[in-house]
Write a protein that holds these residues in place. Structure first.
Motif, PDB file in Angstrom:
ATOM      1  N   PRO A  63       5.988  -3.123  18.182  1.00 16.85           N
ATOM      2  CA  PRO A  63       5.103  -2.283  17.274  1.00 16.85           C
ATOM      3  C   PRO A  63       5.843  -2.183  15.930  1.00 16.85           C
ATOM      4  O   PRO A  63       7.098  -2.206  15.822  1.00 16.85           O
ATOM      5  N   PHE A  64       4.937  -2.374  15.000  1.00 18.66           N
ATOM      6  CA  PHE A  64       5.336  -2.194  13.499  1.00 18.66           C
ATOM      7  C   PHE A  64       4.642  -1.319  12.597  1.00 18.66           C
ATOM      8  O   PHE A  64       3.338  -1.149  12.771  1.00 18.66           O
ATOM      9  N   ASN A  65       5.281  -0.733  11.421  1.00 20.47           N
ATOM     10  CA  ASN A  65       4.573   0.043  10.707  1.00 20.47           C
ATOM     11  C   ASN A  65       3.998  -0.754   9.549  1.00 20.47           C
ATOM     12  O   ASN A  65       4.514  -1.727   9.157  1.00 20.47           O
ATOM     13  N   LEU A  66       2.952  -0.274   9.005  1.00 23.68           N
ATOM     14  CA  LEU A  66       2.259  -1.127   7.785  1.00 23.68           C
ATOM     15  C   LEU A  66       2.365  -0.177   6.482  1.00 23.68           C
ATOM     16  O   LEU A  66       2.186   0.856   6.479  1.00 23.68           O
ATOM     17  N   LYS A  67       2.711  -0.900   5.171  1.00 22.84           N
ATOM     18  CA  LYS A  67       2.850  -0.162   4.012  1.00 22.84           C
ATOM     19  C   LYS A  67       1.874  -0.897   3.098  1.00 22.84           C
ATOM     20  O   LYS A  67       1.802  -2.253   2.920  1.00 22.84           O
ATOM     21  N   GLN A  68       1.071  -0.034   2.556  1.00 25.68           N
ATOM     22  CA  GLN A  68      -0.219  -0.948   1.605  1.00 25.68           C
ATOM     23  C   GLN A  68       0.681  -0.990   0.305  1.00 25.68           C
ATOM     24  O   GLN A  68       0.999   0.083  -0.294  1.00 25.68           O
ATOM     25  N   LEU A  69       0.416  -2.115  -0.252  1.00 26.08           N
ATOM     26  CA  LEU A  69       0.802  -2.320  -1.582  1.00 26.08           C
ATOM     27  C   LEU A  69      -0.311  -1.867  -2.741  1.00 26.08           C
ATOM     28  O   LEU A  69      -1.356  -2.349  -2.556  1.00 26.08           O
ATOM     29  N   GLN A  70       0.000  -0.887  -3.409  1.00 31.55           N
ATOM     30  CA  GLN A  70      -0.995  -0.173  -4.264  1.00 31.55           C
ATOM     31  C   GLN A  70      -1.151  -1.084  -5.595  1.00 31.55           C
ATOM     32  O   GLN A  70      -0.598  -0.390  -6.772  1.00 31.55           O
TER      33      GLN A  70
END
Length: 348
Positions: free
Chosen positions: A68-75
């Motif tokens: 599993p991995f985490n996501l980071k949204q580019l703003q």
């Protein structure tokens, strides 16, 4: 293991984004894979509209091993801003090739110009809308943007423009032959800025022929002589193929037999004879010119050309210093301050 369907988010990849990322070495990939398998994916994968911006390799490894991995949204709002973000992050890498660094700075400049142009257009659209307050926009200025990019990456504004030209040429070459563009950016094949311009003038089929020629002959440095020789090789190769179907005309056979052999010293040898005339012209201009009366416009043009000449000389010096000595001792020639082989007399 590859056939197992893991319950992980499915993300997209964008070829344009991936082209901005210098590939890692095989050993670096193995080290990354071992780290993720042992400790998990500690860094989040950055995405924009469901497209991976940063973390392509981590995503691949996590899919293979079901980690599993985490996501980071580019703003950010526009693709131009994404391009700039990727370039900025990549330019922090210590393992970038010189060619990739030039390409990324040029691409960052293009992205910043596009972003400012979009903002300017949107601001003007808001001016005509009664539902939005209007703030007078400041028209985007390429000169100001070049100063901003130059300050960010510690280069002169004029160099930013030169790198943008380099970026345009690489993008054009990528459309003609992706493998050649990638080899240039990786540093496997060296090409001066001037010869990049000449290379870009070739049509796609001649670029592909050139790439085939340098691959078959293990050539690592493209200059004008190599480009010319590759075109001659293409003609020869085509004619030899044609003989399988019909007999060649005697004149064509004669032309092929008389084709000169590639001389790797030809371009450098020409410099030995032409550079004294350059120095003579420069010295004459320095001695004969009344600089107080010369126009500002003319002096600025000369300064610009001299800077380009200095850059070209520096690039050639770097290449010669890398390849010439072959481990033998060198010393400075007192007369011209050039490095010369101690075992031979200077060739000038």
């Amino acid at each position: 293991m590859n056939n197992v369907e893991w319950n992980l988010p499915k993300l997209e990849k964008d070829e344009e984004f991936m082209f901005l990322i210098q590939p890692c070495s095989e050993s670096a990939y193995t080290k990354l894979e071992e780290s993720i398998v042992d400790d998990g994916c500690l860094s989040p994968i950055t995405i924009w509209n469901g497209i991976i911006v940063d973390g392509h390799k981590r995503y691949d490894i996590c899919k293979i091993w079901g980690i599993p991995f985490n996501l980071k949204q580019l703003q950010v709002y526009t693709k131009a801003e994404v391009y700039y973000q990727i370039c900025s992050e990549q330019l922090k890498r210590e393992d970038l090739t010189r060619e990739m660094r030039k390409y990324l700075i040029g691409r960052a400049y293009q992205a910043e110009v596009e972003k400012n142009a979009n903002l300017y257009v949107r601001s003007n659209e808001m001016k005509d809308s009664k539902s939005h307050p209007f703030i007078p926009p400041k028209a985007y200025n390429k000169q100001e943007i070049s100063h901003k990019i130059g300050n960010t990456f510690h280069i002169a504004p004029g160099t930013v423009f030169k790198y943008e030209t380099y970026t345009k040429i690489i993008n054009s070459l990528r459309d003609k032959d992706l493998n050649l563009a990638e080899n240039i950016l990786s540093g496997k094949i060296r090409v001066s800025h001037e010869n990049m311009v000449e290379l870009n003038r070739l049509p796609a089929h001649e670029v592909k022929s050139l790439n085939q020629y340098i691959t078959e002959n293990s050539i690592a440095h493209i200059n004008y002589a190599v480009i010319r020789q590759s075109l001659q090789w293409k003609y020869t190769y085509t004619e030899k193929s044609e003989t399988r179907r019909r007999k060649q005309e005697p004149s064509k056979l004669a032309a092929i037999k008389k084709m000169p052999k590639y001389d790797p010293d030809s371009s450098l040898s020409s410099l030995v004879f032409t550079s004294p005339s350059w120095r003579s012209i420069i010295d004459r201009a320095r001695i004969d010119t009344d600089f107080s009366k010369a126009s500002k416009n003319t002096k600025e043009k000369v300064l610009y050309q001299l800077r380009l000449l200095k850059l070209s000389i520096k690039e050639l010096e770097d290449i010669i210093k890398e390849d010439t000595t072959n481990g033998r001792p060198t010393e400075l020639c007192a007369e011209c301050s050039l490095r010369t082989d101690t075992n031979k007399e200077p060739g000038f």
